[in-house]
Design an enzyme around this catalytic site. Sequence first.
Site, PDB file in Angstrom:
ATOM      1  N   ASP A 229     -13.460   6.989  -3.696  1.00 51.52           N
ATOM      2  CA  ASP A 229     -12.823   6.561  -4.954  1.00 51.52           C
ATOM      3  C   ASP A 229     -13.352   7.334  -6.163  1.00 51.52           C
ATOM      4  O   ASP A 229     -12.582   7.802  -7.013  1.00 51.52           O
ATOM      5  CB  ASP A 229     -13.037   5.057  -5.182  1.00 51.52           C
ATOM      6  CG  ASP A 229     -12.184   4.212  -4.251  1.00 51.52           C
ATOM      7  OD1 ASP A 229     -11.113   4.690  -3.830  1.00 51.52           O
ATOM      8  OD2 ASP A 229     -12.589   3.076  -3.947  1.00 51.52           O
TER       9      ASP A 229
ATOM     10  N   SER B  62       0.831  -1.212   0.000  1.00 48.93           N
ATOM     11  CA  SER B  62       0.000   0.000   0.000  1.00 48.93           C
ATOM     12  C   SER B  62       0.864   1.261   0.000  1.00 48.93           C
ATOM     13  O   SER B  62       1.862   1.351   0.711  1.00 48.93           O
ATOM     14  CB  SER B  62      -0.902   0.016   1.236  1.00 48.93           C
ATOM     15  OG  SER B  62      -1.550   1.268   1.321  1.00 48.93           O
TER      16      SER B  62
ATOM     17  N   GLY C 264      -3.626   7.069 -13.953  1.00 49.69           N
ATOM     18  CA  GLY C 264      -4.398   6.667 -12.782  1.00 49.69           C
ATOM     19  C   GLY C 264      -3.835   7.022 -11.420  1.00 49.69           C
ATOM     20  O   GLY C 264      -4.564   6.983 -10.429  1.00 49.69           O
TER      21      GLY C 264
ATOM     22  N   ALA D 120     -16.648  -3.397 -15.178  1.00 47.63           N
ATOM     23  CA  ALA D 120     -17.836  -3.304 -14.313  1.00 47.63           C
ATOM     24  C   ALA D 120     -17.529  -3.824 -12.910  1.00 47.63           C
ATOM     25  O   ALA D 120     -18.420  -4.281 -12.204  1.00 47.63           O
ATOM     26  CB  ALA D 120     -18.997  -4.071 -14.938  1.00 47.63           C
TER      27      ALA D 120
ATOM     28  N   SER E 235      -0.544   4.167   0.716  1.00 50.17           N
ATOM     29  CA  SER E 235      -1.242   5.144   1.563  1.00 50.17           C
ATOM     30  C   SER E 235      -0.392   5.636   2.739  1.00 50.17           C
ATOM     31  O   SER E 235      -0.424   6.836   3.042  1.00 50.17           O
ATOM     32  CB  SER E 235      -2.568   4.555   2.048  1.00 50.17           C
ATOM     33  OG  SER E 235      -3.435   4.401   0.955  1.00 50.17           O
TER      34      SER E 235
ATOM     35  N   THR F   5      -9.082  -1.259   2.116  1.00 51.08           N
ATOM     36  CA  THR F   5      -8.821  -1.674   0.747  1.00 51.08           C
ATOM     37  C   THR F   5      -9.213  -3.136   0.601  1.00 51.08           C
ATOM     38  O   THR F   5      -9.849  -3.709   1.501  1.00 51.08           O
ATOM     39  CB  THR F   5      -7.353  -1.345   0.355  1.00 51.08           C
ATOM     40  OG1 THR F   5      -7.185  -1.669  -1.019  1.00 51.08           O
ATOM     41  CG2 THR F   5      -6.336  -2.097   1.190  1.00 51.08           C
TER      42      THR F   5
ATOM     43  N   ARG G 214     -16.759  -6.965 -20.661  1.00 45.05           N
ATOM     44  CA  ARG G 214     -16.604  -8.281 -21.288  1.00 45.05           C
ATOM     45  C   ARG G 214     -17.801  -9.159 -20.939  1.00 45.05           C
ATOM     46  O   ARG G 214     -18.411  -9.768 -21.798  1.00 45.05           O
ATOM     47  CB  ARG G 214     -15.287  -8.900 -20.787  1.00 45.05           C
ATOM     48  CG  ARG G 214     -15.001 -10.273 -21.310  1.00 45.05           C
ATOM     49  CD  ARG G 214     -13.645 -10.733 -20.836  1.00 45.05           C
ATOM     50  NE  ARG G 214     -13.582 -10.849 -19.375  1.00 45.05           N
ATOM     51  CZ  ARG G 214     -12.497 -11.231 -18.718  1.00 45.05           C
ATOM     52  NH1 ARG G 214     -11.393 -11.534 -19.364  1.00 45.05           N
ATOM     53  NH2 ARG G 214     -12.517 -11.321 -17.401  1.00 45.05           N
ATOM     54  N   THR G 215     -18.149  -9.216 -19.643  1.00 41.42           N
ATOM     55  CA  THR G 215     -19.352  -9.940 -19.232  1.00 41.42           C
ATOM     56  C   THR G 215     -20.500  -8.932 -19.272  1.00 41.42           C
ATOM     57  O   THR G 215     -20.658  -8.101 -18.372  1.00 41.42           O
ATOM     58  CB  THR G 215     -19.177 -10.502 -17.809  1.00 41.42           C
ATOM     59  OG1 THR G 215     -17.929 -11.199 -17.750  1.00 41.42           O
ATOM     60  CG2 THR G 215     -20.313 -11.433 -17.433  1.00 41.42           C
ATOM     61  N   GLU G 216     -21.291  -9.003 -20.343  1.00 42.64           N
ATOM     62  CA  GLU G 216     -22.304  -7.975 -20.597  1.00 42.64           C
ATOM     63  C   GLU G 216     -23.290  -7.822 -19.437  1.00 42.64           C
ATOM     64  O   GLU G 216     -23.686  -6.712 -19.077  1.00 42.64           O
ATOM     65  CB  GLU G 216     -23.052  -8.310 -21.886  1.00 42.64           C
ATOM     66  CG  GLU G 216     -24.042  -7.242 -22.288  1.00 42.64           C
ATOM     67  CD  GLU G 216     -24.728  -7.539 -23.615  1.00 42.64           C
ATOM     68  OE1 GLU G 216     -24.626  -8.693 -24.099  1.00 42.64           O
ATOM     69  OE2 GLU G 216     -25.362  -6.619 -24.155  1.00 42.64           O
TER      70      GLU G 216
ATOM     71  N   LYS H 108     -13.724  -3.617   1.538  1.00 43.34           N
ATOM     72  CA  LYS H 108     -14.599  -2.465   1.258  1.00 43.34           C
ATOM     73  C   LYS H 108     -16.090  -2.799   1.305  1.00 43.34           C
ATOM     74  O   LYS H 108     -16.895  -1.987   1.756  1.00 43.34           O
ATOM     75  CB  LYS H 108     -14.262  -1.868  -0.111  1.00 43.34           C
ATOM     76  CG  LYS H 108     -12.902  -1.202  -0.186  1.00 43.34           C
ATOM     77  CD  LYS H 108     -12.739  -0.578  -1.564  1.00 43.34           C
ATOM     78  CE  LYS H 108     -11.349  -0.061  -1.794  1.00 43.34           C
ATOM     79  NZ  LYS H 108     -11.239   0.686  -3.052  1.00 43.34           N
TER      80      LYS H 108
HETATM   81  P1  ATR Z   1     -11.920  -3.799  -9.545  1.00 41.04           P
HETATM   82  O1  ATR Z   1     -12.833  -4.138  -8.393  1.00 41.04           O
HETATM   83  O2  ATR Z   1     -10.552  -3.325  -9.107  1.00 41.04           O
HETATM   84  O3  ATR Z   1     -12.546  -2.850 -10.508  1.00 41.04           O
HETATM   85  P2  ATR Z   1     -12.507  -6.375 -10.746  1.00 41.04           P
HETATM   86  O4  ATR Z   1     -13.759  -6.474  -9.996  1.00 41.04           O
HETATM   87  O5  ATR Z   1     -11.597  -7.561 -10.756  1.00 41.04           O
HETATM   88  O6  ATR Z   1     -11.573  -5.168 -10.306  1.00 41.04           O
HETATM   89  O7  ATR Z   1     -12.893  -5.964 -12.237  1.00 41.04           O
HETATM   90  C1  ATR Z   1     -12.027  -6.132 -13.269  1.00 41.04           C
HETATM   91  C2  ATR Z   1     -12.718  -5.698 -14.565  1.00 41.04           C
HETATM   92  O8  ATR Z   1     -11.794  -5.921 -15.603  1.00 41.04           O
HETATM   93  C3  ATR Z   1     -13.975  -6.495 -14.887  1.00 41.04           C
HETATM   94  O9  ATR Z   1     -14.903  -5.631 -15.471  1.00 41.04           O
HETATM   95  C4  ATR Z   1     -13.450  -7.534 -15.893  1.00 41.04           C
HETATM   96  O10 ATR Z   1     -14.427  -7.993 -16.799  1.00 41.04           O
HETATM   97  P3  ATR Z   1     -15.414  -9.234 -16.423  1.00 41.04           P
HETATM   98  O11 ATR Z   1     -16.492  -8.657 -15.570  1.00 41.04           O
HETATM   99  O12 ATR Z   1     -15.906  -9.737 -17.712  1.00 41.04           O
HETATM  100  O13 ATR Z   1     -14.549 -10.229 -15.668  1.00 41.04           O
HETATM  101  C5  ATR Z   1     -12.430  -6.695 -16.623  1.00 41.04           C
HETATM  102  N1  ATR Z   1     -11.424  -7.520 -17.297  1.00 41.04           N
HETATM  103  C6  ATR Z   1     -10.474  -8.285 -16.733  1.00 41.04           C
HETATM  104  N2  ATR Z   1      -9.734  -8.896 -17.683  1.00 41.04           N
HETATM  105  C7  ATR Z   1     -10.243  -8.511 -18.877  1.00 41.04           C
HETATM  106  C8  ATR Z   1      -9.929  -8.788 -20.262  1.00 41.04           C
HETATM  107  N3  ATR Z   1      -8.931  -9.618 -20.574  1.00 41.04           N
HETATM  108  N4  ATR Z   1     -10.692  -8.225 -21.211  1.00 41.04           N
HETATM  109  C9  ATR Z   1     -11.696  -7.384 -20.907  1.00 41.04           C
HETATM  110  N5  ATR Z   1     -12.048  -7.080 -19.641  1.00 41.04           N
HETATM  111  C10 ATR Z   1     -11.341  -7.622 -18.641  1.00 41.04           C
END
Ligand code: ATR
Length: 271
Positions: free
Chosen positions: A100, A15, A238, A125, A17, A62, A148-150, A66
């Site tokens: 955040d 961290s 970032g 997402a 922080s 963290t 990626r996961t709609e 959370k």
């Molecule tokens: P955080 O809480 O830090 O935002 P997370 O919950 O692990 O991290 O989210 C990671 C994001 O990156 C998700 O939206 C993930 O998509 P999925 O919901 O489909 O898993 C996205 N992600 C990770 N690897 C990816 C890849 N190779 N291509 C596109 N999206 C990706």
Amino acid sequence: MRTVFGVFGDPIAHSRSPNMHNAAFLELGMECTYHAFRVSPDNLKDALLGAKAMGFGGVNLTVPLKQEALGIVDADPLAKSIGAVNTIDFKHGMKGYNTDGLGAKRTLEEKGVKIDGSNVLIVGAGGAARAIAFQFAKDGASITIANRTEKKAIDLATDVSSVGLASGCGLENLKELIHGSDILVNCTTQGMHPNTERTIATSEYMHSELTVFDIVYNPLETRLLKEAKKAGAKAVSGEMMLVHQGAEAFRIWTGVEPPVDVMKRAVLEGL
Ligand code: ATR
């Protein structure tokens, strides 16, 4: 006696922080100190009660704490809707906040980027996307979440619709979506060390009026930001989101204006 602040998480060794907040306390000559504590979700409640009992000024949370904190602290409406708490203040009970999204907002504002009335495309997402989507929707942006996961994008957009304009979709039409956007935010792990060659989009997808904000800060200049520069777009990295989410926590705890430049330097030194 110094007032103690801290960050709880697991893992926590890396961290930034403590560096960031201790540099701020030192700069302002405040009798305060900030440490990292390894706390598991099972122990979070005991750790928070202990910290309060011992007179801590406040704590940050963290991964993976959370969400867990929502059931323990008195969370404010934004933290409740985001579903996660990253800052706890012990002045009056145990108040929970999520800074955040605010950190992301300040990062863009600092670069002269307007959120109100803009079309914001958030890719991803997860937790970070959630915080930013709620904050920016509340600030008057029109939000599109592509993931990626709609289904996760659609579910998040449905939640965000309670505070503003939001829709969700998959990644199929990313080029068209970017074309119609003012701000593109990468909230995926794409491009993060060690996969530094990966990117959610290349320069051909972008236009010169676009702002590209990557929440990944390892490396500081990601492939996505290089692509943005190639396209003549504004590239925002970032690490400032990390600084500003910390600066907001600092404000909540102390009521003092944080020395953002000093905090930024401390974060960059640790990277
Ligand atoms: P955080 O809480 O830090 O935002 P997370 O919950 O692990 O991290 O989210 C990671 C994001 O990156 C998700 O939206 C993930 O998509 P999925 O919901 O489909 O898993 C996205 N992600 C990770 N690897 C990816 C890849 N190779 N291509 C596109 N999206 C990706």
